[in-house]
Write an enzyme that holds these catalytic residues in place. Structure first.
Site, short mmCIF file in Angstrom:
data_model
loop_
_atom_site.label_atom_id
_atom_site.label_comp_id
_atom_site.label_asym_id
_atom_site.label_seq_id
_atom_site.Cartn_x
_atom_site.Cartn_y
_atom_site.Cartn_z
N GLY A 1 0.80 -0.57 0.04
CA GLY A 1 0.42 -0.06 0.28
C GLY A 1 0.65 1.44 -0.25
N GLU A 2 1.62 1.05 0.99
CA GLU A 2 2.41 2.47 0.78
C GLU A 2 3.25 3.04 -0.05
OE1 GLU A 2 6.77 1.67 3.18
OE2 GLU A 2 4.91 0.83 4.24
N ARG B 1 -0.16 2.67 -3.36
CA ARG B 1 -1.84 2.72 -3.03
C ARG B 1 -2.06 3.62 -4.09
NH1 ARG B 1 -5.01 -0.03 0.47
NH2 ARG B 1 -3.55 -0.03 1.97
N GLY C 1 -3.30 -8.52 12.67
CA GLY C 1 -2.62 -8.30 13.41
C GLY C 1 -1.65 -8.69 12.07
N GLU D 1 0.61 -13.19 1.25
CA GLU D 1 0.20 -13.22 -0.32
C GLU D 1 0.38 -14.70 -1.16
OE1 GLU D 1 -2.94 -9.08 0.77
OE2 GLU D 1 -1.24 -9.55 -1.24
#
Length: 257
Positions: free
Chosen positions: A23-24, A27, A55, A89
């Site tokens: 994301g950073e 995104r 978490g 993932e």
């Protein structure tokens, strides 16, 4: 990095493509642009639109989202390997590749594919930290290494090639569509819908003012609608120029492509 559908806030909505990203890094840039390009082609995606606190363990809903996808796009960026979540993932995506035949499409965004495959530069630095943090379970770290190497070896897209980002995301979106064996006719449907409304208005006008010019305008619109519907059928049936070569001498041939 994905846990909500782009098309709805309801995670249960079906999707075809899972997008894994850091994301950073991407995104608000590359990932959002690619996601928009896919949506324009009517391809449903599963992506995280929110900066959520998580978490240490990957959630069951996210695992299910990966399992349900037909294709996973993995956007490898500079800080991708820093995230245990992203690495998990990739492991899950490869499991789905092995047991369910899921398609994997790696995208290398501002990183060298060689560095990803062999965990060098920022990827090497990330794994030094992982090995310190998970020194009691180094088998997990090795699983991440193996997964990165395997995923990065799949045929994908290197964003360092000299082209604009807008061109690149459109090309990747079209590649995804082809890999899903999908045909896009939304552009034609939109044109047909507008022209059908125009034809209706022209017919009403022709009825009230019965002139040759008005009738001719209406007939021309109806003819164009028929041409577009034929073009739509050609695209849906995946008919090629070679398959229709017997029509080359007709005026309609070029209008079908």
């Amino acid at each position: 990095m994905a846990n909500s559908s782009t098309s709805s806030t309801t995670p249960k909505e079906t999707h075809e493509v899972f997008i894994s990203f850091r994301g950073e890094d991407t995104r608000k840039k590359f990932t959002s642009h690619l996601n928009s390009a896919l949506r324009r082609l009517d391809i449903k995606t599963y992506i995280d639109d929110h900066n959520l606190e998580r978490g240490d363990e990957i959630s069951q809903s996210l695992l299910k989202a990966i399992e349900d996808a037909k294709l996973s796009v993995i956007i490898f960026s500079k800080n991708f390997a820093n995230s245990k979540w992203c690495l998990d993932e990739v492991v899950k995506i490869l499991e789905c590749r092995k047991y369910k035949g899921q398609i994997i499409l790696p995208v290398f965004y501002e990183v060298d594919p060689f560095h990803v495959r062999h965990q060098l530069e920022s990827y090497g630095e990330a794994f030094v930290k992982h090995e310190k943090r998970f020194e009691s379970t180094l088998n997990v770290v090795q699983k991440w290494r193996d997964a990165l190497g395997e995923a990065a070896n799949h045929s994908g897209w290197d964003c360092s090639i000299n082209r604009t980002e807008s061109e690149l995301v459109e090309e990747i979106a079209m590649d995804v569509m082809q890999k899903l064996n999908r045909v896009y006719v939304g552009d034609l449907d939109n044109q047909i819908s507008k022209l059908e409304k125009l034809a209706h208005l022209q017919l009403e006008y022709y009825k009230s003012i019965n002139t040759y010019a008005n009738r001719e305008s209406h007939e021309a619109t109806v003819e164009r609608i028929t041409e577009l519907k034929m073009k739509r059928s050609v695209r849906m049936l995946r008919l090629t120029r070679e398959m229709l070569s017997y029509m080359e001498d007709s005026e309609a041939f070029e209008k079908l492509f």
